[in-house]
Write an enzyme that holds these catalytic residues in place. Structure first.
Site, PDB file in Angstrom:
ATOM      1  N   TRP A  66     -30.939  96.486 127.218  1.00 17.42           N
ATOM      2  CA  TRP A  66     -30.272  95.383 126.517  1.00 17.42           C
ATOM      3  C   TRP A  66     -31.231  94.782 125.500  1.00 17.42           C
ATOM      4  O   TRP A  66     -32.382  94.486 125.769  1.00 17.42           O
ATOM      5  CB  TRP A  66     -29.717  94.335 127.480  1.00 17.42           C
ATOM      6  CG  TRP A  66     -30.599  93.851 128.589  1.00 17.42           C
ATOM      7  CD1 TRP A  66     -31.901  93.464 128.518  1.00 17.42           C
ATOM      8  CD2 TRP A  66     -30.209  93.694 129.961  1.00 17.42           C
ATOM      9  NE1 TRP A  66     -32.352  93.063 129.735  1.00 17.42           N
ATOM     10  CE2 TRP A  66     -31.341  93.184 130.649  1.00 17.42           C
ATOM     11  CE3 TRP A  66     -29.030  93.909 130.680  1.00 17.42           C
ATOM     12  CZ2 TRP A  66     -31.321  92.893 132.006  1.00 17.42           C
ATOM     13  CZ3 TRP A  66     -29.004  93.619 132.025  1.00 17.42           C
ATOM     14  CH2 TRP A  66     -30.138  93.128 132.676  1.00 17.42           C
ATOM     15  N   ASP A  98     -28.992 108.091 118.709  1.00 16.15           N
ATOM     16  CA  ASP A  98     -28.141 106.903 118.673  1.00 16.15           C
ATOM     17  C   ASP A  98     -27.024 106.992 117.631  1.00 16.15           C
ATOM     18  O   ASP A  98     -26.924 107.958 116.880  1.00 16.15           O
ATOM     19  CB  ASP A  98     -28.998 105.658 118.427  1.00 16.15           C
ATOM     20  CG  ASP A  98     -28.669 104.540 119.398  1.00 16.15           C
ATOM     21  OD1 ASP A  98     -27.480 104.223 119.548  1.00 16.15           O
ATOM     22  OD2 ASP A  98     -29.599 103.991 120.012  1.00 16.15           O
TER      23      ASP A  98
END
Length: 640
Positions: A189, A286
């Site tokens: 996170w 990503d």
């Protein structure tokens, strides 16, 4: 429409002709991702894939929301704009003055309906707890390794539940999870995320942080976890609104402070110990199309894994666009247009996030313009709004064009653009995944004002001259041998922009080359030059723009020029932008630079061989082959 469970959604996809079942064994390590990459880049996003033989007890569902049609099916609507219309009507109803008792009574049914969407904790166990693993073991799940330089297998569609230790407020988010051991993962996170704030609160209190991770269930849960909601809005309230039915929650078995949807496929329960040392997590291929590089993140310790008897493991891959996440982003673009209009930017008409901009990098806003400076007002409002703070390039235009027609849009913007006075450069918070920033999470922003201008907005020291319809690119490349390619195909379309592929050899090379090019009489009237590195095929406009948007820090890499026009005191404006790879030697760029993501040759050959057994149709060649010549070395980090 509320789906009873993920199997219900799978059945719906199959009935709609949107699902392919693959019975042949396919390895979750690299092979599933390579097949999915080929399918997701086929026209209209291909089909959803259900891999039924994964070497585990569980099938893998992937690309399930990877098209406009499937995204609509996931949300139970015919068109994504239907949701925005419903939200807008709800806002209008709630904000309308209630002058009489009849007005107030008329609101009651809607309030009752609203209450019926609120999540509810129910007693007992849910179907997500039909099976409890005696010894929690993540290796029993078909967790994918997506790309060859990933740090390991990653859970890519985790719906992560945390609570604020002070208020008890729930947050539901989505952050990748690298599997390190059978009962331990990373928890990726970012510092801007709500769960990271919860983590810091637990750290202050020196308390263990309970966490639960859900996989599957109604696909609305997955979408809601990605939605850019305000901190105080429960994601399951949005889910209830979308599915028109409340989300029923049950308490976790080993982390009873956390509640999860009763109809989920898997629940991974555990905790994060704030006082524990962080773990080196990544790299990971990503959504930017580049590897996000390894960094320190908290450890998540698994205390229980529960699942349905007929559980399906949902997954996704991200990488060079387009992928499945492009359609999830499209849903957010359409759904959140109404709240932006009703609460922040009342003049907004429409909004687009082109695939090449991978969400935050490029946003186009269309407004109803009534006064000078209105584009800048919109710029400030949008950069101050939630996750829009991560936006890098904002293009603002007005109702004189259609923003969904990119050719018409570009023609209109360039017609009304003075590059020397209508481009605004700023700095602010950026996505942690943006590798172009000199400092992680902080970098340049750009607003391009492509609206028609009022008299007050016009800088009369600049004159506009027609751009050339064509260029002698061969002559220019002979004069500047560092230029390896020029795309001037936009000029005959009345779009005053060219793309230049350049091989840099010295500090400030692009800035100097930009100034030299603008002295050429042949380029008089060209308003914008976009520079990319020499390995990029500038004839592939979409691919070149994707590379450009990723590699640009607008404030650092933009070079405005004032070319004397020949008239006393009058100039022709132009701008060059450096979308090349940045290095320590040539650019004084101190951070590591990531490679773009491509599959390895061995995996490509394996999938080519296996393809006839898959039942997907004619062979689709690997999209990675197109980019093999554009990578720098074989590692996730570009070697300098």
């Amino acid at each position: 429409m509320a789906y009873k469970n993920l199997r219900h959604f799978i059945d719906t996809l199959e009935q709609a002709g949107e699902l392919v079942r693959i019975k042949t064994y396919v390895d979750p390590k690299l092979e599933i991702a390579e097949i999915t990459d080929r399918v997701s880049k086929s026209p209209d996003g291909g089909k959803a894939l259900l891999f039924e033989n994964t070497g585990t007890d569980f099938p893998v569902l992937i690309n399930s929301m990877g098209s406009y049609k499937r995204m609509c099916l996931a949300l139970g609507v015919s068109e994504l704009d239907d949701v925005a219309g419903e939200i807008e009507n709800l806002f209008k109803l709630l904000s309308k003055p209630k002058e009489s008792i009849l007005d107030k009574l008329a609101l009651l049914p809607k309030l009752g309906q609203f209450a019926s969407w609120m999540p509810k904790v129910v007693s007992g166990k849910g179907s997500c707890q039909e099976v409890v693993m005696a010894n929690p073991d993540l290796s029993k799940l078909p967790v994918l390794t997506c790309w060859p330089k990933d740090g390991g297998p990653f859970i890519t569609l985790p719906v992560i539940h945390t609570k604020d230790p002070l208020t008890g407020t729930r947050n539901v988010g989505m952050y990748r999870m690298q599997v390190f051991e059978k009962d331990m993962t990373g928890m990726h996170w970012h510092k801007h995320k709500v769960s990271a704030k919860h983590f810091m609160e637990y750290k202050k209190l020196n308390k263990r942080m309970p966490v639960a991770v859900v996989l599957g269930g109604d696909p609305v849960y997955t979408y809601s976890a990605t939605a850019p909601l305000p901190e105080n809005v429960d994601e399951y309230m949005l889910a209830g609104f979308l599915r028109k039915k409340k989300v029923e929650l049950v308490k976790c078995i080993t982390q009873p402070e956390i509640e999860v949807p009763a109809d989920a496929d898997f629940v991974i329960e555990g905790y994060v110990e704030p006082s524990e040392e962080l773990i080196w997590e990544g790299p990971f291929g990503d959504h930017t199309g580049y590897y996000s590089l390894a960094d320190w993140y908290p450890k998540f310790h698994v205390t229980a894994i529960t699942h349905r008897k007929d559980a399906v493991y949902p997954s996704t891959i991200v990488g060079i666009p387009p992928q499945e996440d492009a359609w999830i982003g499209k849903a957010t673009e359409r759904i959140f247009l109404a709240p932006i209009k009703m609460t922040l930017v009342p003049e907004i008409i429409n909004m687009e996030m082109p695939v090449e901009g991978v969400f935050h990098n490029l946003v186009i806003a269309q407004i109803k313009k009534d006064y000078a400076g209105q584009a800048q007002k919109v710029m400030n409002a949008m950069w101050g709004a939630g996750q829009m703070m991560f936006n890098k390039i904002l293009v603002v235009t007005d109702d004189g064009t259609k923003i969904t027609d990119y050719k018409q849009l570009a023609q209109y913007v360039f017609q009304h653009l003075n590059p020397a006075s209508d481009i605004y450069l700023s700095q602010g918070p950026m996505d942690v995944l943006d590798h172009s920033c000199s400092k992680m999470g902080f970098g340049g922003k750009m607003c391009i004002d492509g609206t028609r201008k009022y008299e007050e907005e016009q800088d009369t020291t600049f004159i506009s001259v027609p751009a050339p319809r064509q260029l002698d690119t061969t002559a220019i490349m002979q004069q500047f041998p560092e230029i390896k390619g020029i795309n001037a195909s936009l000029l005959p379309l009345d779009i005053s922009c060219i793309l230049v592929a350049v091989e840099k050899a010295r500090p400030s090379h692009v800035r100097e080359l930009n100034e030299q090019l603008y002295t050429l009489p042949a380029l008089a009237g060209v308003k914008m030059i976009l520079f990319v590195e020499h390995t990029v095929d500038v004839s592939d406009l979409a691919s070149a723009l994707w590379r450009f948007c990723n590699n640009l820090d607008p404030k650092r890499d933009s070079f405005i020029v004032r070319v004397p026009s020949g008239e006393p005191g009058k100039y022709i404006g132009g701008i060059g932008m450096d979308g090349t790879l940045k290095t320590r030697l040539l650019d004084n760029f101190e951070r590591d630079w990531p490679n773009i993501i491509v599959a390895d040759d061995a995996t490509i050959r394996k999938v080519d061989t296996k393809w006839p057994e898959l039942g997907i149709g004619p062979l689709l060649t690997s999209p990675s082959l197109k980019y093999k010549q554009q990578i720098y070395g074989e590692e996730a980090v570009v070697q300098q």
